[in-house]
Design a protein around this motif. Structure first.
Motif, PDB file in Angstrom:
ATOM      1  N   GLN A 184      65.768  -9.207  13.349  1.00 40.74           N
ATOM      2  CA  GLN A 184      66.023  -8.355  13.917  1.00 40.74           C
ATOM      3  C   GLN A 184      66.533  -8.539  15.298  1.00 40.74           C
ATOM      4  OE1 GLN A 184      66.032  -5.185  12.446  1.00 40.74           O
ATOM      5  NE2 GLN A 184      65.529  -6.051  10.635  1.00 40.74           N
ATOM      6  N   ARG A 185      66.278  -9.142  15.936  1.00 40.26           N
ATOM      7  CA  ARG A 185      66.468  -9.807  17.195  1.00 40.26           C
ATOM      8  C   ARG A 185      67.964 -10.219  17.328  1.00 40.26           C
ATOM      9  NH1 ARG A 185      60.893 -11.644  17.542  1.00 40.26           N
ATOM     10  NH2 ARG A 185      61.591 -13.793  17.159  1.00 40.26           N
ATOM     11  N   MET A 186      68.552 -10.790  16.191  1.00 37.01           N
ATOM     12  CA  MET A 186      69.858 -11.098  16.028  1.00 37.01           C
ATOM     13  C   MET A 186      70.821 -10.341  16.370  1.00 37.01           C
ATOM     14  SD  MET A 186      69.548 -14.266  13.172  1.00 37.01           S
ATOM     15  CE  MET A 186      68.296 -15.642  13.246  1.00 37.01           C
ATOM     16  N   PRO A 187      72.132 -10.831  16.729  1.00 36.08           N
ATOM     17  CA  PRO A 187      73.211  -9.867  16.682  1.00 36.08           C
ATOM     18  C   PRO A 187      73.542  -9.567  15.237  1.00 36.08           C
ATOM     19  CG  PRO A 187      73.754 -11.659  18.177  1.00 36.08           C
ATOM     20  CD  PRO A 187      72.251 -12.034  17.671  1.00 36.08           C
ATOM     21  N   ALA A 188      74.132  -8.394  15.416  1.00 37.44           N
ATOM     22  CA  ALA A 188      74.389  -7.873  13.823  1.00 37.44           C
ATOM     23  C   ALA A 188      74.935  -9.076  12.825  1.00 37.44           C
ATOM     24  CB  ALA A 188      75.275  -6.704  13.733  1.00 37.44           C
ATOM     25  N   VAL A 189      76.115  -9.556  13.318  1.00 37.84           N
ATOM     26  CA  VAL A 189      76.982 -10.541  12.655  1.00 37.84           C
ATOM     27  C   VAL A 189      75.989 -11.723  12.094  1.00 37.84           C
ATOM     28  CG1 VAL A 189      78.830 -12.321  12.469  1.00 37.84           C
ATOM     29  CG2 VAL A 189      79.000  -9.832  13.304  1.00 37.84           C
ATOM     30  N   LYS A 190      75.269 -12.130  13.088  1.00 32.17           N
ATOM     31  CA  LYS A 190      74.094 -13.168  12.873  1.00 32.17           C
ATOM     32  C   LYS A 190      73.152 -12.902  11.798  1.00 32.17           C
ATOM     33  CE  LYS A 190      76.469 -16.479  15.170  1.00 32.17           C
ATOM     34  NZ  LYS A 190      77.275 -17.531  14.535  1.00 32.17           N
ATOM     35  N   HIS A 191      72.644 -11.793  12.153  1.00 35.01           N
ATOM     36  CA  HIS A 191      71.517 -11.319  11.438  1.00 35.01           C
ATOM     37  C   HIS A 191      72.173 -11.231   9.758  1.00 35.01           C
ATOM     38  CE1 HIS A 191      68.614  -7.641  10.741  1.00 35.01           C
ATOM     39  NE2 HIS A 191      68.639  -8.358   9.488  1.00 35.01           N
ATOM     40  N   ALA A 192      73.126 -10.609   9.729  1.00 35.93           N
ATOM     41  CA  ALA A 192      73.950 -10.432   8.368  1.00 35.93           C
ATOM     42  C   ALA A 192      73.945 -11.765   7.506  1.00 35.93           C
ATOM     43  CB  ALA A 192      74.837  -9.718   8.154  1.00 35.93           C
ATOM     44  N   GLN A 193      74.448 -12.989   8.411  1.00 29.82           N
ATOM     45  CA  GLN A 193      74.625 -14.340   7.818  1.00 29.82           C
ATOM     46  C   GLN A 193      73.296 -14.899   7.376  1.00 29.82           C
ATOM     47  OE1 GLN A 193      76.678 -16.277  10.999  1.00 29.82           O
ATOM     48  NE2 GLN A 193      78.594 -15.596  10.189  1.00 29.82           N
ATOM     49  N   HIS A 194      72.196 -14.609   8.365  1.00 25.91           N
ATOM     50  CA  HIS A 194      70.794 -15.570   8.065  1.00 25.91           C
ATOM     51  C   HIS A 194      70.241 -14.684   6.934  1.00 25.91           C
ATOM     52  CE1 HIS A 194      71.641 -17.420  11.840  1.00 25.91           C
ATOM     53  NE2 HIS A 194      70.697 -18.331  11.566  1.00 25.91           N
ATOM     54  N   GLU A 195      70.131 -13.386   6.814  1.00 27.34           N
ATOM     55  CA  GLU A 195      69.729 -12.628   5.815  1.00 27.34           C
ATOM     56  C   GLU A 195      70.245 -13.301   4.526  1.00 27.34           C
ATOM     57  OE1 GLU A 195      67.937  -8.365   5.945  1.00 27.34           O
ATOM     58  OE2 GLU A 195      70.180  -8.312   5.494  1.00 27.34           O
ATOM     59  N   GLU A 196      71.507 -13.175   4.247  1.00 26.85           N
ATOM     60  CA  GLU A 196      72.178 -13.449   2.986  1.00 26.85           C
ATOM     61  C   GLU A 196      71.903 -15.172   2.954  1.00 26.85           C
ATOM     62  OE1 GLU A 196      74.081 -13.726  -0.375  1.00 26.85           O
ATOM     63  OE2 GLU A 196      73.557 -11.988   0.809  1.00 26.85           O
ATOM     64  N   ALA A 197      71.859 -15.909   3.553  1.00 31.09           N
ATOM     65  CA  ALA A 197      71.439 -17.241   3.738  1.00 31.09           C
ATOM     66  C   ALA A 197      69.943 -17.420   2.743  1.00 31.09           C
ATOM     67  CB  ALA A 197      71.445 -18.044   4.846  1.00 31.09           C
ATOM     68  N   LEU A 198      68.961 -16.481   3.458  1.00 30.09           N
ATOM     69  CA  LEU A 198      67.898 -16.629   2.885  1.00 30.09           C
ATOM     70  C   LEU A 198      67.702 -16.010   1.356  1.00 30.09           C
ATOM     71  CD1 LEU A 198      65.902 -15.115   5.925  1.00 30.09           C
ATOM     72  CD2 LEU A 198      65.321 -17.274   4.977  1.00 30.09           C
TER      73      LEU A 198
END
Length: 246
Positions: free
Chosen positions: A99-113
Motif C-alpha cells: 500500500q505504501r508503493m506507487p501505483a505502478v510498483k504496487h501492481a507489479q509486486h502484487e502480480e508477482a506475489l
C-alpha cells in the motif's frame, strides 16, 4: 563457531495457549526489536510504547521463533506465519508495504506475489511469511546470525514444503544475507523486481522469497540439523500455525 562455543538454543512460542513465560518472552522480543529498529534509524522512538516495546497485532497471531544464548539471554528472533491455499496478496502482513508503493510498483509486486502463490498451489506447496527480524547488534557477526534465518527453512519444511516471503531491508546487508542463504528477489514474469525506498523505515527494502527445501548448498547441513532440533519443539504443529484466508 569455536569448538567451545555452545550452540544457540531456539524457542518457538505458539500463537495459542501461551503461558506467562511465553508472554514474557514475546515482551522481551518486542523490547529487543524496538531498541534495534530505533538504533538503526528504522523507526523513531515514538513508535515504541512506554515500556520500550515495538508492538504489532501480528505478535498475537504468529509464531515467534526466538534464539537464546547458553545463559538464557535473548539474542533475537522473528515471526512466522503460514497461510492456507486461498491466500491472496491482500491477506499478507506485507500488504501494508504494498500500500505504501506507487501505483505502478504496487501492481507489479502484487502480480508477482500472485504468480508465486499460483506456483505454490501448482506444486502443492504451502505459503508463508517471515517478518519482524531482529538481532542484538552484538550478535550480528556471530554464527547465530546465520542460524536464525536458516531456521525458517527448517521450520517450514517441518510443516511440508513451502514458499516463504519476507520484506527485507538492505540496511546492515540483511536482504543480501538472506539471498546468500538461498533466497531470491521477488520476480514478475521471470524479471527480478528492484528494491524500493520505504519511507516508514527510511531505507531501501525488497521482497525476498525462498523455497523451504532449497537453501543454498553451503548451508544445507545446518538446515538439516536445525530441522531435527526444532522438530522436538512440542508447541510447533501444523494445525496451530495455519492462518485461514478471509
Amino acid at each position: 563457531m569455536s569448538s567451545t562455543e555452545r550452540l544457540p538454543f531456539f524457542r518457538v512460542v505458539p500463537p495459542q495457549g501461551r503461558t506467562p513465560s511465553d508472554h514474557a518472552r514475546v515482551a522481551a522480543m518486542q523490547r529487543l526489536r524496538g531498541a534495534a529498529y530505533v538504533a538503526d534509524g528504522a523507526l523513531p522512538p515514538t513508535a515504541l510504547d512506554a515500556d520500550g516495546r515495538h508492538r504489532s497485532p501480528h505478535d498475537d497471531t504468529d509464531y515467534h521463533v526466538l534464539i537464546e544464548h547458553a545463559d538464557g539471554a535473548l539474542a533475537g528472533g522473528y515471526r512466522l506465519c503460514l497461510h492456507d491455499e486461498r491466500v491472496k496478496p491482500a491477506d499478507l502482513h506485507l500488504a501494508a508495504a504494498l500500500q505504501r508503493m506507487p501505483a505502478v510498483k504496487h501492481a507489479q509486486h502484487e502480480e508477482a506475489l500472485r504468480q508465486l502463490m499460483a506456483r505454490a498451489r501448482m506444486q502443492r506447496r504451502k505459503f508463508g511469511e517471515v517478518s519482524a527480524w531482529a538481532l542484538r547488534p552484538a550478535d550480528r557477526n556471530r554464527q547465530l546470525a546465520i542460524e536464525l534465518p536458516l531456521s525458517g527453512f527448517a521450520l517450514f519444511e517441518l510443516l511440508g514444503s513451502a514458499f516463504m516471503v519476507a520484506h527485507a531491508t538492505q540496511r546492515n546487508h540483511s536482504a543480501q544475507i538472506l539471498k546468500r542463504l538461498g533466497g531470491s528477489s521477488l520476480a514478475l514474469d521471470g524479471r527480478l523486481l528492484e528494491p524500493m525506498y520505504d519511507p516508514t523505515y527510511d531505507c531501501m527494502m525488497e521482497f525476498v522469497c525462498f523455497a523451504s527445501d532449497q537453501p543454498a548448498p553451503a548451508f544445507a547441513k545446518i538446515v538439516d540439523r536445525l530441522r531435527i532440533e526444532l522438530g522436538d519443539r512440542p508447541p510447533f504443529t501444523p494445525e496451530m500455525s495455519l492462518r485461514r484466508a478471509a
